[in-house]
Motif scaffolding. Structure first.
Motif, PDB file in Angstrom:
ATOM      1  N   LEU A 117      72.381  68.244  53.745  1.00  0.00           N
ATOM      2  CA  LEU A 117      72.269  67.267  54.820  1.00  0.00           C
ATOM      3  C   LEU A 117      73.315  67.608  55.864  1.00  0.00           C
ATOM      4  O   LEU A 117      74.463  67.870  55.529  1.00  0.00           O
ATOM      5  CB  LEU A 117      72.562  65.861  54.296  1.00  0.00           C
ATOM      6  CG  LEU A 117      71.480  65.096  53.556  1.00  0.00           C
ATOM      7  CD1 LEU A 117      71.920  63.659  53.382  1.00  0.00           C
ATOM      8  CD2 LEU A 117      70.153  65.164  54.289  1.00  0.00           C
ATOM      9  N   ARG A 120      75.171  64.841  60.818  1.00  0.00           N
ATOM     10  CA  ARG A 120      74.388  63.868  61.557  1.00  0.00           C
ATOM     11  C   ARG A 120      73.535  63.027  60.593  1.00  0.00           C
ATOM     12  O   ARG A 120      73.576  61.792  60.632  1.00  0.00           O
ATOM     13  CB  ARG A 120      73.477  64.617  62.533  1.00  0.00           C
ATOM     14  CG  ARG A 120      72.448  63.751  63.216  1.00  0.00           C
ATOM     15  CD  ARG A 120      71.273  64.578  63.738  1.00  0.00           C
ATOM     16  NE  ARG A 120      71.674  65.715  64.562  1.00  0.00           N
ATOM     17  CZ  ARG A 120      72.026  65.628  65.827  1.00  0.00           C
ATOM     18  NH1 ARG A 120      72.055  64.461  66.423  1.00  0.00           N
ATOM     19  NH2 ARG A 120      72.359  66.708  66.510  1.00  0.00           N
ATOM     20  N   CYS A 121      72.836  63.705  59.728  1.00  0.00           N
ATOM     21  CA  CYS A 121      71.929  62.988  58.821  1.00  0.00           C
ATOM     22  C   CYS A 121      72.712  62.145  57.833  1.00  0.00           C
ATOM     23  O   CYS A 121      72.308  61.032  57.494  1.00  0.00           O
ATOM     24  CB  CYS A 121      71.028  63.967  58.081  1.00  0.00           C
ATOM     25  SG  CYS A 121      69.916  64.837  59.170  1.00  0.00           S
ATOM     26  N   ARG A 125      72.192  58.305  57.500  1.00  0.00           N
ATOM     27  CA  ARG A 125      71.799  57.825  56.180  1.00  0.00           C
ATOM     28  C   ARG A 125      72.683  56.669  55.743  1.00  0.00           C
ATOM     29  O   ARG A 125      72.209  55.647  55.257  1.00  0.00           O
ATOM     30  CB  ARG A 125      71.910  58.966  55.171  1.00  0.00           C
ATOM     31  CG  ARG A 125      71.620  58.546  53.754  1.00  0.00           C
ATOM     32  CD  ARG A 125      71.873  59.643  52.751  1.00  0.00           C
ATOM     33  NE  ARG A 125      71.561  59.164  51.421  1.00  0.00           N
ATOM     34  CZ  ARG A 125      72.420  58.517  50.645  1.00  0.00           C
ATOM     35  NH1 ARG A 125      73.648  58.291  51.063  1.00  0.00           N
ATOM     36  NH2 ARG A 125      72.048  58.077  49.462  1.00  0.00           N
ATOM     37  N   GLU A 183      71.020  60.041  66.645  1.00  0.00           N
ATOM     38  CA  GLU A 183      69.625  60.171  66.237  1.00  0.00           C
ATOM     39  C   GLU A 183      68.831  61.087  67.165  1.00  0.00           C
ATOM     40  O   GLU A 183      69.109  61.180  68.356  1.00  0.00           O
ATOM     41  CB  GLU A 183      68.951  58.812  66.088  1.00  0.00           C
ATOM     42  CG  GLU A 183      68.789  58.017  67.338  1.00  0.00           C
ATOM     43  CD  GLU A 183      68.115  56.681  67.048  1.00  0.00           C
ATOM     44  OE1 GLU A 183      67.982  56.310  65.875  1.00  0.00           O
ATOM     45  OE2 GLU A 183      67.718  56.019  68.016  1.00  0.00           O
ATOM     46  N   GLU A 404      66.424  69.196  59.711  1.00  0.00           N
ATOM     47  CA  GLU A 404      67.196  68.069  60.245  1.00  0.00           C
ATOM     48  C   GLU A 404      66.278  67.049  60.918  1.00  0.00           C
ATOM     49  O   GLU A 404      66.432  65.831  60.746  1.00  0.00           O
ATOM     50  CB  GLU A 404      68.236  68.588  61.236  1.00  0.00           C
ATOM     51  CG  GLU A 404      69.210  67.520  61.654  1.00  0.00           C
ATOM     52  CD  GLU A 404      70.337  68.059  62.527  1.00  0.00           C
ATOM     53  OE1 GLU A 404      70.023  68.726  63.533  1.00  0.00           O
ATOM     54  OE2 GLU A 404      71.510  67.803  62.199  1.00  0.00           O
ATOM     55  N   CYS A 407      64.555  65.075  58.266  1.00  0.00           N
ATOM     56  CA  CYS A 407      65.472  64.074  57.704  1.00  0.00           C
ATOM     57  C   CYS A 407      65.575  62.870  58.636  1.00  0.00           C
ATOM     58  O   CYS A 407      65.570  61.724  58.189  1.00  0.00           O
ATOM     59  CB  CYS A 407      66.859  64.667  57.488  1.00  0.00           C
ATOM     60  SG  CYS A 407      66.946  65.790  56.098  1.00  0.00           S
ATOM     61  N   CYS A 408      65.682  63.140  59.937  1.00  0.00           N
ATOM     62  CA  CYS A 408      65.791  62.036  60.903  1.00  0.00           C
ATOM     63  C   CYS A 408      64.549  61.162  60.859  1.00  0.00           C
ATOM     64  O   CYS A 408      64.635  59.927  60.922  1.00  0.00           O
ATOM     65  CB  CYS A 408      65.998  62.579  62.314  1.00  0.00           C
ATOM     66  SG  CYS A 408      67.657  63.210  62.574  1.00  0.00           S
ATOM     67  N   ILE A 411      64.607  59.066  57.698  1.00  0.00           N
ATOM     68  CA  ILE A 411      65.543  57.940  57.776  1.00  0.00           C
ATOM     69  C   ILE A 411      64.891  56.781  58.529  1.00  0.00           C
ATOM     70  O   ILE A 411      65.004  55.621  58.138  1.00  0.00           O
ATOM     71  CB  ILE A 411      66.855  58.389  58.452  1.00  0.00           C
ATOM     72  CG1 ILE A 411      67.615  59.328  57.512  1.00  0.00           C
ATOM     73  CG2 ILE A 411      67.718  57.192  58.820  1.00  0.00           C
ATOM     74  CD1 ILE A 411      68.779  60.059  58.143  1.00  0.00           C
ATOM     75  N   ALA A 445      64.030  66.846  51.707  1.00  0.00           N
ATOM     76  CA  ALA A 445      64.599  65.708  52.438  1.00  0.00           C
ATOM     77  C   ALA A 445      64.622  64.475  51.544  1.00  0.00           C
ATOM     78  O   ALA A 445      65.599  63.726  51.519  1.00  0.00           O
ATOM     79  CB  ALA A 445      63.794  65.430  53.707  1.00  0.00           C
ATOM     80  N   LEU A 449      68.214  62.844  50.765  1.00  0.00           N
ATOM     81  CA  LEU A 449      68.548  61.530  51.328  1.00  0.00           C
ATOM     82  C   LEU A 449      68.717  60.494  50.231  1.00  0.00           C
ATOM     83  O   LEU A 449      69.462  59.542  50.363  1.00  0.00           O
ATOM     84  CB  LEU A 449      67.470  61.093  52.322  1.00  0.00           C
ATOM     85  CG  LEU A 449      67.460  61.907  53.613  1.00  0.00           C
ATOM     86  CD1 LEU A 449      66.213  61.621  54.414  1.00  0.00           C
ATOM     87  CD2 LEU A 449      68.699  61.616  54.441  1.00  0.00           C
TER      88      LEU A 449
END
Lengths: 870, 302
Positions: A117, A120-121, A125, A183, A404, A407-408, A411, A445, A449
């Protein structure tokens, strides 16, 4: 002979001739052969070949060249050696090596593809997992603006379709764009979990404060609360006439016919990515010109027009932040947001980044139409792959960046407790696997996460085993029961048997828990009809009356008990009750459907569902290409177990009469030893025991037959769905004691998982029992949760678990979800909930935080047998 | 006529005890009586009644049927094993499964029906059936028959044995056995007698012979704290292992646990195992390395 074998083993690398060796040990050739065969079970030649090849395989693995190995073991040509090797191992030496290496590679591979991760993530998170303030900020916007929009339209006496679209348009026009530092994908669907119970929050100081905090003007707040107090009728509604019988069967949760007409969909977001809302406008106009205008077209159009501005609002906001020089935002991030949002969702997505952003916008609007709940996204790896591939090929995107971005998105998607499903994997019409790099990344991911609770994997016998292993690994690592598994080899035939085209069937995905949908082409009316088939026993024993509520006449009369003098007569009576329960359910569905056409238009869903634009008919007015109704079949395991007890003790052993059984059940097992006898001395579903498993199979088949007849009778397509959701609690609460040893009010079994604690014969038996069910007739999915000891998910065992999954799929397993938390942990979590805030378990088709479950459900989950495969 | 044997348990879906997904068949009866035995209910060759006190609901059904063996004494239910002939009447009637009959007589055909049920899992995973116990080779004729049927259907067969049996029993199953687990318990013969009731002469002789004519044998060594876990023990094990033939593929060390304790009470035996000390994974790992080095064989622990 012992000495002979010893000699062979010692001289295996030499050329051993049959006649020499026979001679050496003083046998005639014929005598030698017969003795040798008796001793070893193989002929001399075979034995030597077998042993040589075993040794040769070891040499191959150690890296020796095939030709050297061949020569060493007496093969004169490589061809001869390969042929012998193929016969022994079913593959060539190099394939053998590759196969073994593959298994090793699979562990190494993780190190390559599972990106960590990014900071940022990790930050985003933590924001989601750690705080609730995050939600406070945005909860009011959707409520207030949607309500104001609808109220205004209602005042002007517009149609229901227009009232609903006015609500959406008003939100689109007025919401305040918010961008969180860090984000990459922007936009909130304004979760309303805080206000789930009330459509309109009360006029309190706190709510006014929140509304203000959300940037809503004083004027709007005043108008809003004024409306709320007046409680005006916004939509024009009609209601079905409910008979006394239906009322009774509803209140005892036996047969509930309703129409789920909201928040269960997977729409054609791909179309938004391809055309943009601008392009969709053109399409609507085209069909409007063809079919003539109506309020559905005009509503769709007004939503498209407002949606075109959605991205620009964020682009403006990003520019403002940039100009303000706010140090919490990175300039690159803002530029990125500006670039994407100036283009989408108005225009076609030009890159992977834009595709993700556009898809998220398109989804947000869907949740504004009828809340988040189970509105799902479908096959994200398939939808996004073309954009990913193009960008990677052009060098515009790195894999790390793609990860990434996913992942965003994850989230955003999974920040609430709702059940927005996504699905990866699958099979194309030519049978080939559709697993791609994004499928892996999405699993990665989910693992990284570590708070995702609703995701599924589609697989078939053609799916790369490595992918299935990877998915199982995520189950083991995340321990939240994700992903869950859907078997294409069963699902697709089940769907085509209901008239769904083979191409469309290959595109199926899930809504919410395990509800099957053809994305962008169907209205599945998920979990619409709900039944508890176990009730049939009560109705037979009480000749049509409920045992739980003796004054309810909810069954049909099937005769006095003394007339049911054979098991077949008893079973026929049970089937009559099943047929009756289903008829009650389906007639209820029909009535509610007629109301839903008026009460619940869905202009946005219509816009993104094939069939609706083309015909100008609404999503809830059978506009979709496929319009079907899922009828849940509950209580199957308990009913099968109960019938087995009655067959065994009443008709076979003649130990109890039906009257005595009735007496015992009415009094809720006054003698515990009788209850234990019923539990322990008759076979139970879930242990691969034919006598009782075949009853379960027959019940499901009978139910499918009845549903086919009822489809004719009511003119609606009913899909069987052996699934209880978490309503097994309510079904149990409203059921009298049953012959399977279940006490009055006790929770019934989940879906087709065995009654909790009654499967004791191991994982393979359990899966065999479930796979026997006629799953190819139940496109609503036959759902099962299997409890597995978390210690089982070791590196050594995961390939074996994949083998087990595939083997049971071949037998007909349709859907399986794994729970991997051991009972001790759960009991501890009951005692010390504060220690287990992120602990989630599979409840019914979805995972939920353990702490949020009722004590009843918690105990139910603790009571399920944990399979450890020892 | 079909041969039969007493089976105490058929465990399906096992992921240990051989390659792939397996069905493990536990036979009754054993020539050894290791003090740490994990399956005490399999030691006796006869049928027997097991009694799980905690499951008893004092319904008195067993007392009615068989007052010789079952007595109510205050709030307690007594099971007088010395009178029991394992006729099975009480276990048949016991609703709570507190009483159960251990050792169901099964014919080869009956057992094969059970084994066959998981054939598709064997095929998918390269698994099969494992004969264990007790000492399965005390039933070598039965094992031979059933293993032969398995081989006819291409099912992988594993025999797990302590090899305290006549060599001819081993020879009998040899042609139909793909893999042997050979238990080796204590290197010193006298000590072996002390802890298992018999010396290890026959065992070592059998394993030596077998390892010269069968190519797929895994040695299993249960590591028992204070009994066979010293450095000297490893040396002594290595001395023996070196004399074995090429057929020993690898060595599997079994980490000790005392999970079997409750089973002793149920089977009416006194637990004489070793409750206190268990080994850490690091210790086991170290021991594996020592075995690897001294025997030049692959070694791992489970």
């Amino acid at each position: 002979m012992f000495e002979v074998l010893k000699y062979i083993h010692e001289n295996i690398e030499k050329n051993i001739e049959l006649s020499d060796i026979a001679n050496k040990f003083g046998y005639s050739k014929w005598h030698f052969c017969s003795k040798f065969h008796n001793y070893t079970g193989k002929s001399f030649v075979k034995y030597v070949r077998h042993y040589r090849l075993q040794l040769a395989a070891l040499d191959i693995l150690s890296g020796k060249k095939s030709i050297d190995v061949a020569l060493n073991y007496g093969y004169e040509t490589l061809g001869g050696f390969n042929k012998a090797f193929l016969a022994e191992f079913g593959c060539l030496p190099r394939e053998y090596k590759k196969h073994v290496k593959d298994t090793q590679l699979y562990y190494e591979r993780r190190k390559i593809t599972m990106y960590p991760l990014t900071d940022r993530c990790e930050t985003l998170r933590r924001l989601v997992v750690g705080t609730n303030d995050y939600e406070d900020y945005y909860c009011m916007q959707h409520k207030v603006y949607s309500y104001l929009g609808m109220a205004h339209a209602a005042k002007n006496n517009l149609s229901n379709t227009e009232i609903i679209s006015s609500g959406i348009v008003n939100v689109l026009n007025n919401f305040k764009p918010v961008i969180i530092p860090g984000e990459l994908t922007v936009g909130f669907n304004f979760p309303d979990s805080k206000y789930k119970e009330t459509f309109a929050p009360d006029n309190t100081e706190e709510n006014r404060r929140l509304a203000k905090l959300n940037g809503i003007s004083d004027n709007d707040i005043d108008t809003y609360f004024k409306y709320v107090e007046e409680k005006p009728q916004l939509l024009k509604k009609i209601f079905p006439e409910i008979t006394k019988e239906e009322q009774y069967s509803n209140s005892e949760w036996a047969a509930i016919g309703r129409c789920i007409d909201a928040n269960h969909s997977v729409l054609n977001y791909e179309k938004v990515l391809k055309l943009g809302f601008r392009g969709l406008l053109d399409e609507i106009t085209k069909y409007e010109n063809k079919n003539g205008t109506n309020s559905i077209y005009s509503s769709m159009k007004s939503i498209c027009v407002a949606a075109c501005e959605m991205g620009k609002k964020y682009a403006e906001e990003a520019k403002k932040i940039k100009a303000s020089g706010n140090e919490r935002y990175l300039k690159d991030d803002l530029d990125y947001i500006i670039a994407a949002c100036e283009n989408v969702p108005e225009n076609p997505a030009a890159s992977f980044r834009e595709a993700v952003q556009s898809l998220w916008f398109a989804h947000i609007i869907n949740t504004w139409e009828d809340s988040i709940n189970a509105n799902s996204l479908g096959r994200l790896d398939q939808i996004l792959y073309p954009y990913y591939k193009a960008d990677i090929d052009k060098g515009l995107l790195t894999k790390e960046e793609a990860f990434e971005i996913i992942c965003c998105l994850w989230i955003k998607l999974y920040r609430n407790y709702d059940v927005q499903q996504s699905c990866v994997g699958g099979t194309s019409t030519d049978g080939s696997s559709q697993v791609n790099e994004l499928s892996y990344m999405m699993l990665d991911a989910t693992e990284q996460l570590d708070f995702i609770r609703c995701m599924s994997v589609r697989y078939s016998e053609n799916t790369e085993k490595e992918f299935i292993k990877r998915a199982l690994e995520v189950v083991g690592h995340v321990q939240k029961g994700v992903p869950f598994f859907f078997n294409d080899d069963v699902m697709i035939p089940a769907l085509t048997s209901k008239g769904i085209s083979i191409e469309d069937a290959h595109d199926y995905t899930q809504i919410g828990c395990v509800e099957t949908v053809i994305p962008g082409k169907s209205n599945p009316h998920a979990v619409t009809g709900e039944t508890n088939l176990l009730k049939a026993i009560e109705y037979v024993l009480c000749n049509g009356n409920s045992m739980m509520h003796p004054d309810f006449k909810t069954g049909v009369e099937t005769g006095e008990l003394d007339k049911l003098d054979t098991y077949n007569k008893f079973y026929d009576a049970v089937k009559k009750q099943i047929s009756h329960i289903l008829d009650l359910t389906c007639s209820g569905v029909k009535k509610h459907t007629e109301c839903s056409v008026i009460n619940s238009p869905r202009p946005y869903k219509s816009l993104l569902t094939e069939g609706c634009i083309e015909t100008g008919r609404d999503f809830n007015d059978a506009g979709a290409k496929y319009d079907y109704y899922q009828i849940m079949l509950g209580g199957i395991p308990n009913l099968a177990d109960s019938l087995e007890v009655i067959r065994e003790f009443v008709y076979k052993q003649k130990k109890y009469s039906l009257e005595e059984i009735k007496e015992i059940l009415v009094n809720d097992y006054p003698d515990e030893s009788v209850r234990l006898e019923f539990i322990n001395k008759a076979a139970k579903f879930g242990n691969d025991i034919e006598s009782v498993d075949s009853i379960a199979v027959d019940i499901v088949n009978a139910a499918c037959d009845y549903l086919e007849e009822l489809s004719e009778k009511y003119g609606l397509s009913f899909h069987a769905q052996p699934f209880t959701f978490l309503w097994m609690v309510d079904h149990g609460r409203e059921s009298a004691a049953s012959p399977d040893g279940r006490r009055k009010g006790e929770i019934i079994a989940y879906s087709v998982s065995p009654m909790q604690g009654r499967d004791f014969n191991g994982l393979t038996s359990l899966l065999n029992s479930i796979a026997k069910l006629p799953t190819k007739r139940t496109p609503g999915t036959t759902s099962a949760i299997v409890e597995v000891d978390p210690k089982l998910f070791t590196d050594r065992n995961i390939p074996l678990l994949a083998d087990i999954l595939l083997a049971s799929s071949e037998k007909g397993l349709e859907n399986v979800q794994f729970n991997t938390i051991d009972a001790d942990t759960l009991i501890d979590a009951q005692k010390y909930p504060e220690k287990y805030n992120n602990l989630a378990v599979r409840v019914s088709g979805f995972s939920q935080k353990f702490n949020l479950l009722s004590p009843e459900l918690q105990n139910h989950i603790i009571g399920r047998t944990k399979h450890s495969c020892l | 006529m079909s041969v039969s044997a007493y089976i105490t348990n058929i465990a399906r879906g096992s992921l240990h005890d051989g390659p792939g997904v397996r069905t493990v068949v536990y036979f009754k009866g054993c020539g050894l009586s290791c003090k740490w035995c994990h399956n005490p209910e399999t030691l006796s060759a006869q049928k027997q009644i097991l009694y799980i006190k905690s499951k008893c609901i004092h319904c008195g059904k067993c007392v009615e049927l068989c007052p010789e063996c079952h007595k109510i004494q205050g709030s307690d239910m007594l099971f007088l094993r010395e009178n029991c002939t394992a006729c099975g009447k009480c276990s048949d009637a016991c609703p709570s499964l507190a009483l159960s009959l251990c050792g169901e007589e099964k014919t080869v055909t009956e057992l094969f029906e059970e084994i066959k049920k998981d054939q598709h899992y064997y095929t998918a995973s390269g698994g099969g059936v494992t004969f264990s116990g007790g000492e399965c080779l005390l039933h070598s004729q039965f094992v031979k028959e059933i293993a032969k049927m398995c081989k006819d259907k291409d099912i992988h067969t594993t025999v797990e044995s302590a090899f305290f049996v006549p060599w001819k029993n081993v020879e009998e199953v040899l042609p139909f056995t793909d893999l042997f687990f050979a238990d080796l318990k204590i290197p010193d013969s006298e000590k072996h007698r002390k802890f298992t009731g018999q010396d290890n002469k026959l065992i070592i002789e059998n394993i030596t012979k077998l390892s010269n004519i069968h190519s797929n044998i895994i040695l299993r060594i249960p590591v028992i704290p204070g009994v066979n876990d010293s450095d000297d023990d490893i040396d002594a094990f290595a001395q023996i292992i070196k004399t074995f033939g090429k057929g020993i593929k690898e060595i599997e060390l079994l980490k000790y646990n005392n999970l079997a304790e409750s089973k002793y009470d149920i089977a009416g035996k006194e637990y004489t195992g070793f409750a206190e000390k268990t080994q850490t994974n690091e210790e086991m790992q170290k021991r594996c390395s020592a075995f690897k080095e001294k025997c030049s064989k692959n070694c791992y622990f489970v």
